[in-house]
Design a protein around this motif. Structure first.
Motif, PDB file in Angstrom:
ATOM      1  N   VAL A   1      -5.696  36.536  -1.313  1.00 46.94           N
ATOM      2  CA  VAL A   1      -5.841  36.749  -2.680  1.00 46.94           C
ATOM      3  C   VAL A   1      -5.820  38.343  -2.696  1.00 46.94           C
ATOM      4  N   LEU A   2      -5.110  38.732  -3.685  1.00 47.34           N
ATOM      5  CA  LEU A   2      -4.898  40.174  -3.838  1.00 47.34           C
ATOM      6  C   LEU A   2      -5.788  40.538  -5.005  1.00 47.34           C
ATOM      7  N   SER A   3      -6.986  40.909  -4.727  1.00 45.82           N
ATOM      8  CA  SER A   3      -7.898  41.214  -5.832  1.00 45.82           C
ATOM      9  C   SER A   3      -7.655  42.342  -6.799  1.00 45.82           C
ATOM     10  N   ASN A   4      -7.266  43.286  -6.126  1.00 44.28           N
ATOM     11  CA  ASN A   4      -6.656  44.571  -6.885  1.00 44.28           C
ATOM     12  C   ASN A   4      -5.422  44.200  -7.341  1.00 44.28           C
ATOM     13  N   GLY A   5      -5.300  43.336  -8.411  1.00 41.12           N
ATOM     14  CA  GLY A   5      -3.969  42.841  -8.757  1.00 41.12           C
ATOM     15  C   GLY A   5      -2.928  43.919  -9.293  1.00 41.12           C
ATOM     16  N   HIS A   6      -3.333  44.987  -9.768  1.00 45.11           N
ATOM     17  CA  HIS A   6      -2.467  46.145 -10.006  1.00 45.11           C
ATOM     18  C   HIS A   6      -1.440  46.775  -8.816  1.00 45.11           C
ATOM     19  N   ALA A   7      -2.048  46.301  -7.575  1.00 51.21           N
ATOM     20  CA  ALA A   7      -1.198  46.557  -6.435  1.00 51.21           C
ATOM     21  C   ALA A   7      -0.204  45.617  -6.150  1.00 51.21           C
ATOM     22  N   CYS A   8       0.130  44.568  -6.987  1.00 52.90           N
ATOM     23  CA  CYS A   8       0.981  43.419  -6.706  1.00 52.90           C
ATOM     24  C   CYS A   8       2.369  43.571  -6.184  1.00 52.90           C
ATOM     25  N   ALA A   9       2.813  44.921  -6.366  1.00 53.25           N
ATOM     26  CA  ALA A   9       4.349  45.285  -5.726  1.00 53.25           C
ATOM     27  C   ALA A   9       4.258  44.883  -4.040  1.00 53.25           C
ATOM     28  N   LEU A  10       3.050  45.187  -3.631  1.00 57.94           N
ATOM     29  CA  LEU A  10       2.758  44.904  -1.950  1.00 57.94           C
ATOM     30  C   LEU A  10       2.875  43.277  -1.967  1.00 57.94           C
ATOM     31  N   LEU A  11       2.094  42.389  -2.845  1.00 60.98           N
ATOM     32  CA  LEU A  11       2.102  40.877  -2.705  1.00 60.98           C
ATOM     33  C   LEU A  11       3.531  40.801  -2.850  1.00 60.98           C
ATOM     34  N   TYR A  12       4.368  41.083  -3.987  1.00 59.49           N
ATOM     35  CA  TYR A  12       5.697  40.711  -4.092  1.00 59.49           C
ATOM     36  C   TYR A  12       6.509  41.092  -2.643  1.00 59.49           C
ATOM     37  N   SER A  13       6.266  42.197  -2.286  1.00 58.70           N
ATOM     38  CA  SER A  13       7.150  42.730  -1.056  1.00 58.70           C
ATOM     39  C   SER A  13       6.975  41.778   0.349  1.00 58.70           C
ATOM     40  N   VAL A  14       5.630  41.417   0.481  1.00 55.14           N
ATOM     41  CA  VAL A  14       5.384  40.597   1.675  1.00 55.14           C
ATOM     42  C   VAL A  14       5.903  39.096   1.208  1.00 55.14           C
ATOM     43  N   LEU A  15       5.662  38.580   0.000  1.00 59.06           N
ATOM     44  CA  LEU A  15       6.185  37.207  -0.092  1.00 59.06           C
ATOM     45  C   LEU A  15       7.735  37.212   0.021  1.00 59.06           C
ATOM     46  N   HIS A  16       8.289  38.032  -0.396  1.00 52.69           N
ATOM     47  CA  HIS A  16      10.007  38.319  -0.251  1.00 52.69           C
ATOM     48  C   HIS A  16      10.249  38.336   1.582  1.00 52.69           C
ATOM     49  N   LEU A  17       9.550  39.028   2.080  1.00 56.07           N
ATOM     50  CA  LEU A  17       9.612  39.132   3.571  1.00 56.07           C
ATOM     51  C   LEU A  17       9.548  37.913   3.942  1.00 56.07           C
ATOM     52  N   ALA A  18       8.382  37.199   3.883  1.00 62.04           N
ATOM     53  CA  ALA A  18       8.142  35.770   4.576  1.00 62.04           C
ATOM     54  C   ALA A  18       8.886  34.803   4.181  1.00 62.04           C
ATOM     55  N   GLY A  19       9.793  34.771   3.255  1.00 57.95           N
ATOM     56  CA  GLY A  19      10.829  33.815   2.896  1.00 57.95           C
ATOM     57  C   GLY A  19      10.259  33.084   1.364  1.00 57.95           C
ATOM     58  N   PHE A  20       9.400  33.457   0.610  1.00 60.17           N
ATOM     59  CA  PHE A  20       9.208  32.735  -0.592  1.00 60.17           C
ATOM     60  C   PHE A  20      10.339  32.817  -1.234  1.00 60.17           C
ATOM     61  N   GLU A  21      10.134  31.805  -2.290  1.00 66.18           N
ATOM     62  CA  GLU A  21      11.420  31.896  -3.424  1.00 66.18           C
ATOM     63  C   GLU A  21      11.368  33.054  -4.143  1.00 66.18           C
ATOM     64  N   LEU A  22      11.505  34.289  -3.581  1.00 66.86           N
ATOM     65  CA  LEU A  22      11.565  35.646  -4.332  1.00 66.86           C
ATOM     66  C   LEU A  22      12.570  36.606  -3.629  1.00 66.86           C
ATOM     67  N   SER A  23      13.550  36.484  -4.592  1.00 67.41           N
ATOM     68  CA  SER A  23      14.622  37.327  -4.023  1.00 67.41           C
ATOM     69  C   SER A  23      14.567  38.736  -4.109  1.00 67.41           C
ATOM     70  N   MET A  24      15.579  39.705  -3.451  1.00 63.63           N
ATOM     71  CA  MET A  24      15.615  40.939  -3.813  1.00 63.63           C
ATOM     72  C   MET A  24      15.936  41.452  -5.177  1.00 63.63           C
ATOM     73  N   ASP A  25      16.806  40.609  -5.951  1.00 61.74           N
ATOM     74  CA  ASP A  25      16.934  40.610  -7.325  1.00 61.74           C
ATOM     75  C   ASP A  25      15.710  40.539  -8.151  1.00 61.74           C
ATOM     76  N   ASP A  26      14.910  39.712  -7.564  1.00 60.10           N
ATOM     77  CA  ASP A  26      13.427  39.479  -8.367  1.00 60.10           C
ATOM     78  C   ASP A  26      12.726  40.677  -8.161  1.00 60.10           C
ATOM     79  N   LEU A  27      12.651  41.295  -6.952  1.00 62.23           N
ATOM     80  CA  LEU A  27      11.822  42.391  -6.683  1.00 62.23           C
ATOM     81  C   LEU A  27      12.461  43.756  -7.628  1.00 62.23           C
ATOM     82  N   LYS A  28      13.791  43.416  -7.920  1.00 56.37           N
ATOM     83  CA  LYS A  28      14.503  44.665  -8.844  1.00 56.37           C
ATOM     84  C   LYS A  28      13.975  44.474 -10.139  1.00 56.37           C
ATOM     85  N   SER A  29      13.728  43.250 -10.453  1.00 58.17           N
ATOM     86  CA  SER A  29      13.334  43.075 -11.857  1.00 58.17           C
ATOM     87  C   SER A  29      11.944  42.957 -12.324  1.00 58.17           C
ATOM     88  N   PHE A  30      11.114  43.850 -11.326  1.00 59.70           N
ATOM     89  CA  PHE A  30       9.744  44.079 -11.529  1.00 59.70           C
ATOM     90  C   PHE A  30       9.102  44.459 -12.602  1.00 59.70           C
TER      91      PHE A  30
END
Length: 745
Positions: free
Chosen positions: A125-154
């Motif tokens: 749980v990322l309680s300080n949700g404004h830091a969500c770029a952190l969560l999206y980064s690790v989800l991408h690295l870990a192999g969840f369905e979050l592509s680099m293009d998804d990160l670019k569309s933040f």
């Protein structure tokens, strides 16, 4: 993967048997004996506000990857690049929290990107949700369905990476966070759900549920009152599988925390009954973070708060200041950080193969653990077939499980000849039946059990000593109560309910709103639903609360008029698993009506009482009401019938459900040309979409017995009948045509 006391964890190879661990790491077999670890555990149980115990450090990270620093800086720069590309967001917290996130996702957590709903995964749980770029980064690295293009569309429209994490939108996001404190409080609910399920289903040799709930939170989360409520309860209950990492960066939007937040947080959490630790250098001491998490995992009797002192915006020229909190760093600043860390300053959104490989190993280890767990469940089904079938139904079916076949047969039905009860009393009868029929039903009251009547007969309390119990004593903590129920719903396999007086839903509205946004089917049992509660007076009488709840999207607000409608309200709530339901119940007794049924509640509104069909005279008036005022309108209709005035009574237990009915049905309930009067002992606002006149409250109530209040504010047969005659006369004189309010599709 099961954790055994005589195994040692290696961050590249997983859990090793003692002989192999002794050889690989040149330690003695005696160091790995259960007795030795038991002694170490006793030592770790002592509250610690400062450094780590030596035993914890020995069990820290034994085989450090040379790519850890590269991975941490990659996360920092991915987060900064996302915010820069969106020209919006919060780069500071992700850059400061990157070592914590990396420690968890690359080394400590068990998860399976190919099966993101695996029951025994660790929750994050990322309680300080404004830091969500952190969560999206690790989800991408870990192999969840979050592509680099998804990160670019933040932060772009329809992006998988919205401006705050949303559980229903992004793969791998466990809970919706944003309002500070909600995430940590929901994590308490997740840890509670895990403990209850483990106590119910784990058997000798079968640890079906052993997962941890990990949280990263910020200073703002710990200032919100809801986390104080939730953390207090977590300490009381001894939720040992809850581990919180506090990003102690000493900066909020206003500036330094010296301006407003100087308390000793760890001392406060020790007073709550938590285990506390401190990592002084959270920027660079990955070993310290890992050792702290290991020590927290070894503490099974108490939740753990780890203070990790960090530098917000680490790597920026403005690091450590509020300037990096909520605005892009700028291209020049990001380029400077890239140069300092050995990255190509001309490349954005870059991840090296070494970093992907590091996270791929973590994901593969999680996938292996998931396969082993599934094989264990198959063996469990042979040894415990009944429990296994129930477990599969609750936790392994899509959409949060399926209710057992035939559960609706448990709902009691009533006749007009049955004893008059307050609808809170009817609710108690319904809950008694449902708690037997639905093992997933769990909940309690905010210190109002004797008033809310929510404890089923024979129900066992969930306490530290009895985690198999399913009745929760939330204490006087309405806001945390609702947030904890959200967490239990997010965990899966549970249908949580909670209760207080309807007026005190105001304390819980922040979390109820998260229920609605997150599509959690939480049941809110709210009693003492009108001025009819009487002598407690205006502070307790919920004038505007029904309107507040009815105005919230994706919430069903149900106010049943009798015992059958109470059963119907629970049926509706349990069939709607993707939206929360508020069931508003009376303190005073109400009659059972001949025209009410369980099934008709699902229509939202229906004709409860019609005048006798002894002539062809058309209807003169419709009276629509909810809850205890329905009985009043039936009496008015019977009185006016004696005056040759034909009156229809419509029971409207749920606006939202009525508005969802086909237009032809709604037209049939409120015929063209017939004036409508709404009657409700709460705010008049909102009823104008159905009624031409309203008998309701235009101010706060007063302290007096209910019968005196009803007389004072016009909720009497005589007053409503007089209002009815007035409305009929107004439209009968030909000066005004009855406007038809059902003229919308």
């Amino acid at each position: 993967m099961p954790i055994f006391s005589n195994q040692l964890f290696d961050y590249n190879f997983g859990y090793l048997p003692p002989q192999q661990a002794a050889t690989t790491f040149n330690i003695t077999y005696d160091d790995l004996r259960p007795a030795a670890l038991t002694g170490a555990k006793r030592q770790l149980h002592e509250p610690r506000a400062g450094g780590l115990s030596e035993s914890a450090r020995k069990r820290g990270r034994l085989n450090e990857s040379s790519n850890d620093t590269l991975a941490i800086n990659t996360i920092r720069l991915l987060s900064a690049d996302m915010v820069q590309a969106a020209n919006s967001g919060h780069p500071g917290a992700p850059m400061g929290c990157a070592p914590m996130a990396h420690a968890l996702w690359a080394h400590m957590m068990s998860y399976c990107p190919t099966d993101p709903s695996w029951v025994n995964r660790d929750r994050f749980v990322l309680s300080n949700g404004h830091a969500c770029a952190l969560l999206y980064s690790v989800l991408h690295l870990a192999g969840f369905e979050l592509s680099m293009d998804d990160l670019k569309s933040f932060r772009k429209l329809d992006s998988k990476c919205p401006g705050h994490p949303e559980n229903f939108h992004t793969p791998g996001v466990e809970v919706t966070t944003g309002p500070l404190g909600q995430g940590l409080s929901m994590a308490v609910g997740m840890a509670l759900a895990s403990a209850q399920a483990a106590a119910t289903y784990n058997k000798d040799g079968f640890a079906l549920l052993s997962n941890h709930t990990f949280v990263i939170c910020g200073d703002g989360c710990l200032q919100e009152g809801v986390t104080s409520e939730a953390s207090s309860l977590a300490g009381h209950l001894g939720l040992g599988h809850l581990i919180v990492l506090w990003d102690d960066n000493r900066v909020t939007i206003d500036g330094s925390t010296d301006l407003s937040f100087t308390e000793d947080v760890l001392a406060r959490y020790q007073a709550y009954g938590w285990h506390t630790l401190h990592v002084p250098n959270g920027d660079d001491d990955l070993d310290g973070i890992l050792a702290a998490i290991e020590e927290a995992k070894a503490e099974t009797e108490r939740p753990t708060m780890i203070r990790v002192s960090t530098t917000i915006g680490k790597g920026s020229v403005n690091e450590g200041t509020g300037a990096v909190h909520g605005a892009p760093l700028g291209e020049a600043d990001i380029a400077s950080a890239k140069r300092a860390w050995g990255f190509d300053e001309k490349q954005s959104f870059h991840v090296g193969d070494e970093v992907y490989a590091l996270y791929r190993r973590a994901a593969e280890q999680g996938a292996r653990a998931q396969r082993e767990w599934r094989a264990m469940l198959d063996r469990y089904a042979i040894m415990h077939p009944t429990l296994a079938a129930e477990f599969e139904r609750r936790f392994c079916k899509p959409a949060g499980g399926e209710l057992p076949d035939g559960w609706e047969k448990a709902l009691p039905t009533f006749t007009a000849a049955d004893k008059q009860l307050a609808t809170r009393q009817s609710s108690q009868l319904v809950l008694n039946k449902l708690c037997d029929a639905l093992p997933e039903l769990i909940g309690g009251s905010a210190d109002l059990t004797p008033s809310n009547l929510t404890k089923a007969k024979g129900a066992l309390d969930f306490q530290r000593e009895t985690p198999e119990g399913k009745y929760i004593r939330f204490g006087v903590r309405e806001h945390a109560m609702a947030a904890i129920c959200n967490g239990m719903s997010a965990y899966g396999g549970f249908v949580p309910f909670c209760a207080t007086f309807l007026n005190f839903a105001g304390y819980a509205l922040g979390a109820i709103r998260i229920s609605a946004i997150s599509k959690y089917g939480v049941l809110y049992v709210m009693t003492h639903d009108s001025i009819g509660l009487g002598e407690d007076g205006p502070t307790h009488q919920p004038i505007e609360m029904l309107l507040s709840l009815r105005s919230m999207p994706n919430v069903l607000t149900l106010r049943p008029c009798d015992s059958n409608e109470v059963s119907g309200a629970y049926r509706v709530a349990l069939l709607n698993r993707t939206r929360p339901s508020v069931i508003a119940l009376s303190r005073q007794a109400v009659p059972n009506h001949a025209g009410s049924t369980i099934e008709r509640v699902a229509l939202g509104g229906y004709t409860l009482h019609e005048p006798p069909v002894d002539d062809a005279t058309p209807l003169h008036l419709c009276l629509v009401a909810s809850g205890s005022e329905v009985g009043l309108t039936v009496q008015v209709a019977e009185l006016m019938h004696k005056e040759a005035v034909r009156v229809r009574v419509v029971s409207m237990p749920c606006w939202e459900l009525f508005d969802e009915q086909p237009v032809e049905y709604r037209k049939g309930v409120f015929p063209r040309g017939v004036p409508v009067i709404a009657v409700e002992a709460a705010s008049v606002e909102g009823w104008s979409k159905y009624a031409h006149a309203i008998v309701g409250m235009e101010g706060f109530g007063a302290s007096a017995p209910a019968k005196d209040l009803h007389k004072k504010f016009g909720f009497t047969v005589e007053h409503v009948a007089a209002r009815g005659r007035q409305v009929i006369a107004f439209y009968a004189n030909g000066d005004s045509e009855v406007p038809w309010l059902m003229n919308r599709p």
